[in-house]
Write a protein that holds these residues in place. Sequence first.
Motif: not given
Length: 758
Positions: A499-500, A504-506, A541-542, A549-551
């Motif tokens: 998703v990066n 809106t997706v999140y 958090f995104a 992705w390191q989260l």
Amino acid sequence: MSRGAERDALANSGEVSSQQVGSAGSGPRRSASGPVRAGVRRVRYLLEHGRHGVQAHHTVVGNAVRVTVASCAAFYVCRYGLGLTVMSVYATFTVVSLGALARIPGSGRQRATTVLTALPAGLVLITLGTLLAVQTWAAVVGMLVIGFMVAYAGTTGPRIAGAAPGMQLLYILPCFPPYAPDTLGQRLSGFLLGAVLLALGERFVMPDPETPSFRRLLANAADAAARLADHHGGPPPVQALAEARTAEEALHPSGVPPADRPASPSVAHKAMAHGAEAVRTLLARLDALHTGAGPQREYQPETVALLEGISVSAREAAGALRQRTRRLRPGEGPSATTLQEELAPVRAHRAVDTLERLSTDDRLVYLRRRSQVVQAADCAVVLVLATRLMLGDRSVERNPAGHTFAYARAGALELWWQRLTMHLTPRSVIFQNACRFALGLAAARAIAGLLDLQHGFWVLLATLTLTRTTSLETWSAVRQALTGTLVGAVLAGGMLALVNDRDTVYAVVLPVVMLVAFTAGPLRGLAWAQGGFTLVVATLFAQVSPVTWQLAPVRLVDVLVGSLIGLACGLVAWPRGASGEVRRSMAALCSAIADTIGHTTTRVVERSGSTELFALNRALVLARESLAQYQSEPRQDEVQPDWPALLVAGKDARRGERLLPGRPGRITSPEVGAWLRHAADRTAADYRSLAQHLCTDGSTPRGSPQPLDIRALLAVAPAIPHHSPDTETRAVSAALLLDSVIWLDALTADLTHLHQEM
């Protein structure tokens, strides 16, 4: 046909129908629509069973929906409506901490009330966490002190105990860098918004249904006792006995919802618990009276008069419990005066009559039977006075039986102080658990600060949620949590990479992820809960700050560190949980019973001394808590004594300490007083011997308790003439003596049962 039979018949018919359909659909004449019909049947089956599953898990699903709705509403308003990221984080985590992490018991209305009641404490915790984050050492000391205080506060009732884990989170969240006191306003505003939205959700979104209040259960039991007392002879009242046993079971602590238990140290709650103990004993005595003398029985006129008085008193108490919502005025409410006036001469007359028969009743069979209705009347009096006290009438202490309510004279601060100090001992499992959690959280905060972990908050959250009361249980929880977190981290990393930075997706995915996580966790276990929460954290958090992705691996490392800290604390601080403590607490209870026997007998014989109920009450509470925790801990099968029977013995000892010293009459004969002291000393010595056995963990206790030496009593008890100026006075003294004998006999019977079980 009964409902169970109907269900069986429907189930059988369903099985036959499906078999017939399958037979018809198989073979060479199978139609082309067979697969379609089979698919339709399969969909119907899944929908039907899914519906039943949702109904069966209404509480879990409802809570997941409420938390999801409240947290998403708070987050969207703050993050996208107001553009305040700090406020959005605190609002969301307030809902999650008090709605998902906490286990607040009760109906929707009760849970909403608890959440709103916690507002002042939450504001203080967030403020302290924000200010103490200035230095690592300050945050660690604060974590140690506040962690202990919040966990220990659970001693004051199930609602506070259920909210404690969520309240811990309200301090943990702001006590990490960055040190930003300028954001305190956003933090407090977010907390208030989240708490209010959660309270509204608890009240109006799929609320848990209301349960019968404890006062209603108490009133039902009083009515059941009245119906039993209406029976004055003949065959046993089967229907009334069944209703009475059902009402008695409904008042058992294990059957009362936690939020409805009278567990606080207030006078009203203490009076409720006192009344419940009285009505349960009343039902037991009436049950024994009606079932212990054969299929047919005619009662004497004095017994019938007492039963009628019991019935009237119990019904008045039940009516007051159902109708009263305000404090009693002088002269209002149920009264025990008439029953007490009828009880006094019957008690004295039966004592004289029973003393004449003791020569042929060395096993006290006749005495026990004759005392049943008298003890039932005593319990009815206590029930009425307890009802008046819980409705605000503190003048009950002026009643002739008011000495049983010594706590009515105490102030609110004194009662709360007694409750808070009752568990302030290393022998309390609540104290042990509070120390274990406080040490674990303080250690986690120190390590997270010293290592400068990126999301140290997750370390403490893992320690808080994974620490258990035994090291084996903690290790099992850690294994499940790491497995779930690993799977959740892989899925979260993939989602973040795919998703990066498309917020809106999140935002669209967040409610779905929350609903699934907060439903699957309680239903499927800890691994699902940790995996789902990892996805929730990543999705949340995104939207707050740019992440990669390191989260996900950071989350895994933090959970691992927190798990190891929790495991280390479990190994260091009371690793066996309540397994060893239950024996020590039961041994302490035996010693307290022995001391109470001595104190009570001294007050009965010499009319001197003071009430020593605090020590016995404390021993009872500590033993009950250790037993409850022991029974909740998974462990291999272990042969244990009948611990509940020992708790019954403690209650019997407390009942005698409450009732006997305030009874009218005096034991004037030195010989009779010496016999009573000797009998009490021997019973107390038997309890001390059992305490020693429990401390040394021997295979079997030494010796067996001997019944009371009634023949020795008859050798020193003077005869009571029927026509003498002091006959009435001597009869009252005889009643006090026999009440004491019955009390010691009950404690001896409890001890005999324990020896047989061991």
